[in-house]
Write a protein that holds these residues in place. Structure first.
Motif, short mmCIF file in Angstrom:
data_model
loop_
_atom_site.label_atom_id
_atom_site.label_comp_id
_atom_site.label_asym_id
_atom_site.label_seq_id
_atom_site.Cartn_x
_atom_site.Cartn_y
_atom_site.Cartn_z
N ASN A 62 -39.93 9.53 -46.39
CA ASN A 62 -40.26 9.92 -47.76
C ASN A 62 -40.85 8.78 -48.59
O ASN A 62 -40.93 8.86 -49.80
CB ASN A 62 -39.00 10.46 -48.47
CG ASN A 62 -37.84 9.48 -48.38
OD1 ASN A 62 -38.01 8.30 -48.06
ND2 ASN A 62 -36.64 9.97 -48.67
N GLY A 63 -41.26 7.70 -47.92
CA GLY A 63 -41.80 6.54 -48.63
C GLY A 63 -40.79 5.43 -48.79
O GLY A 63 -41.15 4.28 -49.02
N ALA B 69 -41.15 -9.37 -47.73
CA ALA B 69 -40.52 -9.25 -49.05
C ALA B 69 -39.44 -8.19 -49.10
O ALA B 69 -38.64 -8.16 -50.04
CB ALA B 69 -41.58 -8.96 -50.11
N ASN B 70 -39.39 -7.29 -48.10
CA ASN B 70 -38.34 -6.27 -48.07
C ASN B 70 -37.03 -6.80 -47.51
O ASN B 70 -35.99 -6.14 -47.66
CB ASN B 70 -38.79 -5.08 -47.21
CG ASN B 70 -39.85 -4.24 -47.89
OD1 ASN B 70 -40.10 -4.37 -49.08
ND2 ASN B 70 -40.50 -3.38 -47.13
N TYR B 71 -37.07 -7.96 -46.85
CA TYR B 71 -35.90 -8.42 -46.10
C TYR B 71 -35.10 -9.50 -46.83
O TYR B 71 -33.87 -9.45 -46.84
CB TYR B 71 -36.34 -8.91 -44.72
CG TYR B 71 -36.79 -7.76 -43.84
CD1 TYR B 71 -35.92 -7.20 -42.92
CD2 TYR B 71 -38.05 -7.21 -43.96
CE1 TYR B 71 -36.31 -6.12 -42.12
CE2 TYR B 71 -38.46 -6.14 -43.18
CZ TYR B 71 -37.59 -5.60 -42.26
OH TYR B 71 -37.97 -4.53 -41.50
N SER C 138 -42.33 -0.05 -51.51
CA SER C 138 -42.88 -0.52 -50.24
C SER C 138 -41.88 -0.40 -49.09
O SER C 138 -42.02 -1.05 -48.07
CB SER C 138 -43.32 -1.98 -50.38
OG SER C 138 -42.23 -2.82 -50.73
N GLY C 139 -40.86 0.47 -49.26
CA GLY C 139 -39.83 0.58 -48.24
C GLY C 139 -40.33 1.06 -46.91
O GLY C 139 -39.71 0.81 -45.87
N SER C 140 -41.46 1.76 -46.88
CA SER C 140 -41.98 2.29 -45.63
C SER C 140 -42.86 1.29 -44.89
O SER C 140 -43.39 1.60 -43.82
CB SER C 140 -42.77 3.57 -45.89
OG SER C 140 -43.88 3.31 -46.75
N SER C 141 -43.04 0.09 -45.45
CA SER C 141 -43.85 -0.95 -44.81
C SER C 141 -42.95 -2.07 -44.32
O SER C 141 -41.91 -2.35 -44.92
CB SER C 141 -44.88 -1.51 -45.81
OG SER C 141 -45.73 -0.49 -46.29
N ALA D 94 -34.90 0.32 -51.44
CA ALA D 94 -36.24 0.86 -51.64
C ALA D 94 -36.18 2.03 -52.60
O ALA D 94 -35.11 2.59 -52.86
CB ALA D 94 -36.83 1.30 -50.30
N TRP D 95 -37.34 2.45 -53.12
CA TRP D 95 -37.40 3.51 -54.10
C TRP D 95 -38.74 4.22 -53.97
O TRP D 95 -39.69 3.69 -53.39
CB TRP D 95 -37.24 2.93 -55.52
CG TRP D 95 -38.13 1.74 -55.75
CD1 TRP D 95 -39.40 1.73 -56.23
CD2 TRP D 95 -37.80 0.37 -55.45
NE1 TRP D 95 -39.89 0.45 -56.26
CE2 TRP D 95 -38.93 -0.41 -55.79
CE3 TRP D 95 -36.66 -0.27 -54.94
CZ2 TRP D 95 -38.95 -1.78 -55.63
CZ3 TRP D 95 -36.68 -1.64 -54.77
CH2 TRP D 95 -37.82 -2.39 -55.13
#
Length: 375
Positions: free
Chosen positions: A259-260, A203-205, A196-199, A191-192
């Motif tokens: 931090n997002g 698609a993050n996985y 969308s790392g905080s959601s 994430a950056w």
């Protein structure tokens, strides 16, 4: 437009006679109960009729946007059977809060979290025989929201589907706890800032699978995700990260701030609350009182220096599945950083937190986080 309302629920009982298999045959995420919940949504009329029906395949158009642009989010929580046989949820309000935040990030519809909790409780009531009574076993709950509009255009989905499925699961650890080894590779970024790392998005996985396989080929079970030229620590695998350091004035438990880039984990928040209450004298953990609890940035250089000075006490991940997962080494720049663990496989802090949280989750002690489905 119609809001999500449990009062409109329609129930059609399954005719299946399937029963939960013996708990020693359960594999995480492979067995599902007899019923599921579905609620459609469209942009003109809002939320449709909630339905509890037999577990069944979904029917979607091949052009449904979820297949092409990944408007997909999910949550993970568990139902536990307490010593009296009552079924409990653990902080479901926090899952609803995060699910709505994820929905906002994907321009998918939001909903009344209390109403979805009511619907989940009804689903659990119908499939209550699938909640194991054996120690350490539970029923995993997977609420999911996807965009279903049949269109290849990239825009807000005008249709969506909310559904919930249930899966009985066993304890994360068998009788032997095996701490994990992590690879901290600066070339891999989960994430950056501004992303969308905080959601909790599907698609993050999927992009994390190949890096995990590559790390496994080198003898590491998971990735320690880093960011930036300073190699800031973010998360471990699909879990939040905790580092315990020994300073001149006592222990410091460090976790990266929200931090997002960091998923606001329910377990993460719970562990921080338990530690802060312990320091304030509001609960009792088998730990010293001189613990500093820090949500702050921490980089690999600090980990290396702490390890060289003998001040690196322990490291662990936190999440719904394991609660805590201990770490015994970190591969970084061609060498391994050893992380202490006790004979139990855990560090002192991780083990104390695990035991306390499990006691609350399984209803062995009364706590406002543990919510009976009858309430």
């Amino acid at each position: 437009m119609s809001t999500l309302s449990a009062s409109r629920l329609e129930i059609t009982k399954s005719t299946s006679a399937r029963k939960c298999p013996p708990v020693n045959e359960l594999v995480f995420g492979k067995t599902f109960t007899n019923h599921m919940l579905t609620v459609p949504w469209n942009i003109e009329s809002g939320w449709g009729t909630p339905k509890i029906e037999a577990y069944h395949p979904l029917s979607l158009d091949p052009s449904a946007v979820v297949f092409h642009y990944a408007p997909c989010l999910f949550e993970g929580l568990k139902a536990y059977r307490d010593p009296k046989g009552e079924i409990r949820l653990f902080r479901p309000d926090k899952n609803m809060e995060r699910m709505n935040a994820s929905a906002h990030r994907l321009a998918l519809p939001q909903f009344d979290g209390d109403e979805l909790i009511k619907l989940i409780k009804k689903l659990l009531e119908i499939d209550q025989e699938w909640v194991p009574s054996e120690p350490g076993y539970s029923l995993y709950i997977r609420p999911t929201l996807i965009g279903t509009q049949a269109s290849l255009g990239i825009s807000q989905s005008t249709e969506a589907l909310l559904f919930v499925i249930l899966s009985p699961v066993g304890p994360y650890y068998s009788s032997v706890v095996k701490p994990v080894a992590l690879e901290a590779n600066p070339d891999r970024v989960r994430a950056w800032p501004g992303g969308s790392g905080s959601s909790k998005l599907g698609a993050n996985y999927a992009p994390c699978i190949l890096p995990q396989m590559e790390s496994a080929s080198k003898g590491y079970q998971q990735n320690l995700w880093l960011y930036g030229e300073e190699h800031w620590l973010t998360e471990v695998g699909a879990m939040n990260l905790f580092i315990v350091l020994r300073n001149d004035d006592g222990l410091e438990v460090v976790t990266p701030p929200l931090n997002g880039m960091i998923l606001p984990g329910v377990t993460r928040d719970s562990l921080l609350s338990l530690l802060r209450d312990h320091v304030a004298g509001k609960n009792s953990l088998p730990l010293p009182k001189n613990i500093k609890v820090s949500e702050r940035e921490i980089k690999m250089g600090e980990i290396v220096d702490a390890a060289n000075a003998g001040r690196l006490v322990e490291a662990f991940g936190s999440g719904t599945a394991a609660v805590v997962s201990p770490v015994d080494r970190i591969g970084y720049k061609g060498s391994d950083i050893k992380v202490p663990v006790t004979e139990s496989g855990f560090g002192e802090v991780a083990e104390a937190l695990l035991n306390k949280l499990k006691s609350i989750q399984w209803g062995h002690e009364e706590h406002p986080w543990s919510v009976p489905i009858s309430s």
